[in-house]
Design an enzyme around this catalytic site. Sequence first.
Site, PDB file in Angstrom:
ATOM      1  N   ASP A  41     -63.746  31.088 -20.746  1.00 55.63           N
ATOM      2  CA  ASP A  41     -63.612  30.593 -19.365  1.00 55.63           C
ATOM      3  C   ASP A  41     -62.250  29.934 -19.165  1.00 55.63           C
ATOM      4  O   ASP A  41     -62.141  28.883 -18.539  1.00 55.63           O
ATOM      5  CB  ASP A  41     -64.744  29.621 -19.044  1.00 55.63           C
ATOM      6  CG  ASP A  41     -64.912  29.390 -17.537  1.00 55.63           C
ATOM      7  OD1 ASP A  41     -64.506  30.280 -16.754  1.00 55.63           O
ATOM      8  OD2 ASP A  41     -65.449  28.336 -17.162  1.00 55.63           O
ATOM      9  N   ASN A  46     -59.515  24.752 -15.952  1.00 53.57           N
ATOM     10  CA  ASN A  46     -59.999  24.307 -17.264  1.00 53.57           C
ATOM     11  C   ASN A  46     -58.866  23.947 -18.216  1.00 53.57           C
ATOM     12  O   ASN A  46     -59.072  23.860 -19.424  1.00 53.57           O
ATOM     13  CB  ASN A  46     -60.891  25.381 -17.888  1.00 53.57           C
ATOM     14  CG  ASN A  46     -62.236  25.468 -17.208  1.00 53.57           C
ATOM     15  OD1 ASN A  46     -62.644  24.558 -16.515  1.00 53.57           O
ATOM     16  ND2 ASN A  46     -62.920  26.574 -17.387  1.00 53.57           N
ATOM     17  N   ASP A  58     -63.644  22.150 -20.904  1.00 55.09           N
ATOM     18  CA  ASP A  58     -64.834  22.849 -20.423  1.00 55.09           C
ATOM     19  C   ASP A  58     -65.234  24.001 -21.340  1.00 55.09           C
ATOM     20  O   ASP A  58     -65.003  25.173 -21.055  1.00 55.09           O
ATOM     21  CB  ASP A  58     -64.651  23.349 -18.995  1.00 55.09           C
ATOM     22  CG  ASP A  58     -65.956  23.862 -18.386  1.00 55.09           C
ATOM     23  OD1 ASP A  58     -66.987  23.872 -19.098  1.00 55.09           O
ATOM     24  OD2 ASP A  58     -65.948  24.265 -17.224  1.00 55.09           O
ATOM     25  N   GLY A  60     -68.228  24.902 -21.865  1.00 60.47           N
ATOM     26  CA  GLY A  60     -69.611  25.200 -21.497  1.00 60.47           C
ATOM     27  C   GLY A  60     -70.007  26.656 -21.677  1.00 60.47           C
ATOM     28  O   GLY A  60     -71.184  26.959 -21.864  1.00 60.47           O
TER      29      GLY A  60
END
Length: 142
Positions: A41, A46, A58, A60
Site C-alpha cells: 500500500d 503512507n 501504515d 495495515g
Amino acid sequence: MEVCEASVDLVFFDAANIASLFRDMLSALEVVHKHDIVHLDIKPGNILLKDKRFKLCDFGMSLQTVNGYYSGDIDEGDSRYMAQELLDWECSSDLRKCDIFSLGITGKRVPLKQREAERVIIHILLIYIYSMYNVLLSVIEI
C-alpha cells in the site's frame, strides 16, 4: 509513536527532495523485504516527513511472505498505485516487485516545484538503476 510534519502528498518537491524520498523508501523497503514482508500500500499518503527524512507508515495491508511469494487472499489497496498483477489477482509473482512498482508511481505523482522536471528525471533514473541493482542482488544468489 512519532509525530511527523506532513505526508508526501502535502509536500512540494525539488530534485533533492525526490532523491531523498527514493533513498529513504528504498532503504525502508530493503529492511522490510529482508524480513519477508511486503507493504502492498505504498502511496504518498503512507509516506511521512520528519526532520527531512521520509518514513514509510501504515502497514495495515502488509503480508508475511516466503521469499516474496504469498498464496493466500490479498486485500485491494489504492488501485492508482497498485501493480497490474495485484489488480488482476494474478499474484503468482514476487510481491516485492509490486512494492517497487508502487514506489515508482508514487514518485511520479508527487507535486513538483516549477522547472525541476529535468533534474528530477536524472535523479530518478540514477535511483532506478541503483534499486534494480539491489533487487537483482536480492533475487540472484551469488
